[in-house]
Design an enzyme around this catalytic site. Sequence first.
Site, PDB file in Angstrom:
ATOM      1  N   LYS A 115      -8.443  -3.212 -12.299  1.00 50.69           N
ATOM      2  CA  LYS A 115      -7.349  -2.196 -12.863  1.00 50.69           C
ATOM      3  C   LYS A 115      -7.663  -1.131 -11.814  1.00 50.69           C
ATOM      4  O   LYS A 115      -6.941   0.038 -11.955  1.00 50.69           O
ATOM      5  CB  LYS A 115      -8.153  -1.919 -14.171  1.00 50.69           C
ATOM      6  CG  LYS A 115      -7.466  -3.025 -15.165  1.00 50.69           C
ATOM      7  CD  LYS A 115      -7.902  -2.392 -16.670  1.00 50.69           C
ATOM      8  CE  LYS A 115      -7.541  -3.645 -17.803  1.00 50.69           C
ATOM      9  NZ  LYS A 115      -7.848  -3.411 -18.890  1.00 50.69           N
ATOM     10  N   LYS A 203      -2.486 -14.125 -15.027  1.00 51.68           N
ATOM     11  CA  LYS A 203      -2.440 -14.388 -16.614  1.00 51.68           C
ATOM     12  C   LYS A 203      -1.260 -13.555 -17.326  1.00 51.68           C
ATOM     13  O   LYS A 203      -0.677 -12.342 -16.645  1.00 51.68           O
ATOM     14  CB  LYS A 203      -3.766 -13.436 -16.908  1.00 51.68           C
ATOM     15  CG  LYS A 203      -4.170 -13.451 -18.333  1.00 51.68           C
ATOM     16  CD  LYS A 203      -5.190 -12.474 -18.803  1.00 51.68           C
ATOM     17  CE  LYS A 203      -4.794 -11.095 -18.741  1.00 51.68           C
ATOM     18  NZ  LYS A 203      -5.648 -10.000 -19.382  1.00 51.68           N
ATOM     19  N   LYS A 206       0.078  -8.244 -21.617  1.00 51.02           N
ATOM     20  CA  LYS A 206       1.170  -7.152 -22.534  1.00 51.02           C
ATOM     21  C   LYS A 206       1.348  -5.998 -21.693  1.00 51.02           C
ATOM     22  O   LYS A 206       2.285  -5.192 -22.131  1.00 51.02           O
ATOM     23  CB  LYS A 206       0.494  -7.250 -23.912  1.00 51.02           C
ATOM     24  CG  LYS A 206      -0.950  -6.356 -23.982  1.00 51.02           C
ATOM     25  CD  LYS A 206      -1.195  -6.053 -25.324  1.00 51.02           C
ATOM     26  CE  LYS A 206      -2.670  -6.528 -25.531  1.00 51.02           C
ATOM     27  NZ  LYS A 206      -3.808  -5.862 -25.035  1.00 51.02           N
TER      28      LYS A 206
HETATM   29  P1  TYM Z   1      -6.972  -7.458 -24.534  1.00 48.13           P
HETATM   30  O1  TYM Z   1      -6.321  -6.573 -25.518  1.00 48.13           O
HETATM   31  O2  TYM Z   1      -6.536  -7.536 -23.056  1.00 48.13           O
HETATM   32  O3  TYM Z   1      -6.494  -9.215 -25.146  1.00 48.13           O
HETATM   33  C1  TYM Z   1      -6.652  -9.486 -26.337  1.00 48.13           C
HETATM   34  C2  TYM Z   1      -7.232 -10.726 -26.442  1.00 48.13           C
HETATM   35  O4  TYM Z   1      -6.230 -11.641 -25.942  1.00 48.13           O
HETATM   36  C3  TYM Z   1      -6.694 -12.553 -25.015  1.00 48.13           C
HETATM   37  N1  TYM Z   1      -5.787 -12.662 -23.933  1.00 48.13           N
HETATM   38  C4  TYM Z   1      -5.371 -14.045 -23.777  1.00 48.13           C
HETATM   39  N2  TYM Z   1      -5.859 -15.144 -23.874  1.00 48.13           N
HETATM   40  C5  TYM Z   1      -5.148 -16.198 -23.161  1.00 48.13           C
HETATM   41  N3  TYM Z   1      -3.954 -16.043 -22.306  1.00 48.13           N
HETATM   42  C6  TYM Z   1      -3.768 -14.655 -21.902  1.00 48.13           C
HETATM   43  N4  TYM Z   1      -2.676 -14.586 -20.988  1.00 48.13           N
HETATM   44  C7  TYM Z   1      -4.432 -13.678 -22.788  1.00 48.13           C
HETATM   45  N5  TYM Z   1      -4.143 -12.389 -22.425  1.00 48.13           N
HETATM   46  C8  TYM Z   1      -4.914 -11.789 -23.278  1.00 48.13           C
HETATM   47  C9  TYM Z   1      -8.157 -11.775 -24.573  1.00 48.13           C
HETATM   48  O5  TYM Z   1      -8.869 -12.599 -23.729  1.00 48.13           O
HETATM   49  C10 TYM Z   1      -8.563 -11.277 -25.659  1.00 48.13           C
HETATM   50  O6  TYM Z   1      -9.334 -12.180 -26.256  1.00 48.13           O
HETATM   51  N6  TYM Z   1     -11.396  -5.616 -24.139  1.00 48.13           N
HETATM   52  C11 TYM Z   1     -10.531  -6.360 -24.815  1.00 48.13           C
HETATM   53  C12 TYM Z   1     -10.459  -5.931 -26.520  1.00 48.13           C
HETATM   54  C13 TYM Z   1     -11.824  -5.523 -26.957  1.00 48.13           C
HETATM   55  C14 TYM Z   1     -12.537  -6.748 -27.701  1.00 48.13           C
HETATM   56  C15 TYM Z   1     -13.636  -5.896 -28.034  1.00 48.13           C
HETATM   57  C16 TYM Z   1     -12.494  -8.052 -27.721  1.00 48.13           C
HETATM   58  C17 TYM Z   1     -12.254  -4.503 -27.345  1.00 48.13           C
HETATM   59  N7  TYM Z   1     -13.571  -4.759 -27.593  1.00 48.13           N
HETATM   60  C18 TYM Z   1     -14.918  -6.850 -28.430  1.00 48.13           C
HETATM   61  C19 TYM Z   1     -13.656  -8.783 -28.213  1.00 48.13           C
HETATM   62  C20 TYM Z   1     -14.523  -8.178 -28.731  1.00 48.13           C
HETATM   63  C21 TYM Z   1      -9.085  -6.454 -24.648  1.00 48.13           C
HETATM   64  O7  TYM Z   1      -8.761  -5.481 -23.879  1.00 48.13           O
HETATM   65  O8  TYM Z   1      -8.370  -7.612 -24.682  1.00 48.13           O
END
Ligand code: TYM
Length: 340
Positions: A115, A203, A206
């Site tokens: 990032k 990957k 969003k």
């Molecule tokens: P984020 O918002 O990027 O993604 C949310 C969740 O979706 C999963 N994910 C995917 N899984 C499979 N294939 C993909 N292409 C894909 N893109 C996203 C991510 O692995 C995630 O589980 N930092 C985290 C949010 C967060 C969080 C936490 C998660 C903040 N605090 C505490 C768990 C526990 C994030 O930005 O995920």
Amino acid sequence: MNGNKPTIVSGITTTGQLTLGNYIGAIKNFIDLQKDNNLIIFVANLHAITIPIGKEELQGNIKNMIALYYACGLDPNKAIIYVQSDVLELTQLSHILLCNTTVGELSRMTQFKDKSIKMKAENGTEFIPTGLLTYPTLMAADILLYDADLVPVGKDQKQHIELTRNIAERMNNRYQQNVFKIPNDFIPTIGGKIMDLQNPTKKMSKSSNDPKSFIGLLDTPDLVHKKIRAAITDSDGKIAYDPDKKPGISNLLTIYAVLKNITIEAAVKTFTNSDYGQLKTELATTISASLEPIQTKYHQLIKDDTIDQLIAAGAEKARYLANKKLTEIKNIIGLNYKRK
Ligand code: TYM
């Protein structure tokens, strides 16, 4: 909260619109896990501001995401669902954790490296917000504040959960007691990393600028068909699962297998005598059929306008737990001078 059940904690950052990757990698598991566990799920709006985001988008995303959680099947009677910034205890715990984390650890995080390089390229300067560096300790606070046993996430979050475990172990050693429970990640065996439709070695994200690269959970059937038809594959014309040599087709087969609840082998068998066009049409129909009930419920929820009440109720439950745990932590480390 039932003390005999494991506690599950997870969240999704409020940037952009939820994708099929988020659904398959995370949300689908939230729903599967809510029956037999204490489930705590939030929308991570504090994480969203680690990169520049406009006020309107940030506010809109919160409600949309909460409504989508419910539409996907989260049940307010079984799960605590809240907005991250409603729980002030989090940021205090995050500071405590930061004091037990090294700059080296944070700068080695792959997501930070990716990032920050992207930000440098976009703004042409060295302007990297510190919040981007400390993002994983805020995530650790999200998890450790509720003594989570399991954290359902996609593969890309594995490194952050490992860091969370390291910080928790370090503090347990330092204070010679179980300040924190050590959490485990919970990553789906199939679909832990759904790939970008236009670049299947990357990957699905969003925050992508190219709408053709992902399926949004609110995409119409027509749009789903268009995006899947335009998905990048290869030219050998054989339907087989081989993520290294055939990343595009393997990704489409993975999505199909997860949504149909079958193995990858069974998915490959289904298309033994098909061409890429037939696979794509069948997959697009399957995706639209999975999204249809979610979209119907989502539009109903937005129309009813019950989301504000649900958000307030979720915040109250989360704050109660957070306050209890933070008080315990402050007692252990000597920050609560009025208490023993
Ligand atoms: P984020 O918002 O990027 O993604 C949310 C969740 O979706 C999963 N994910 C995917 N899984 C499979 N294939 C993909 N292409 C894909 N893109 C996203 C991510 O692995 C995630 O589980 N930092 C985290 C949010 C967060 C969080 C936490 C998660 C903040 N605090 C505490 C768990 C526990 C994030 O930005 O995920």
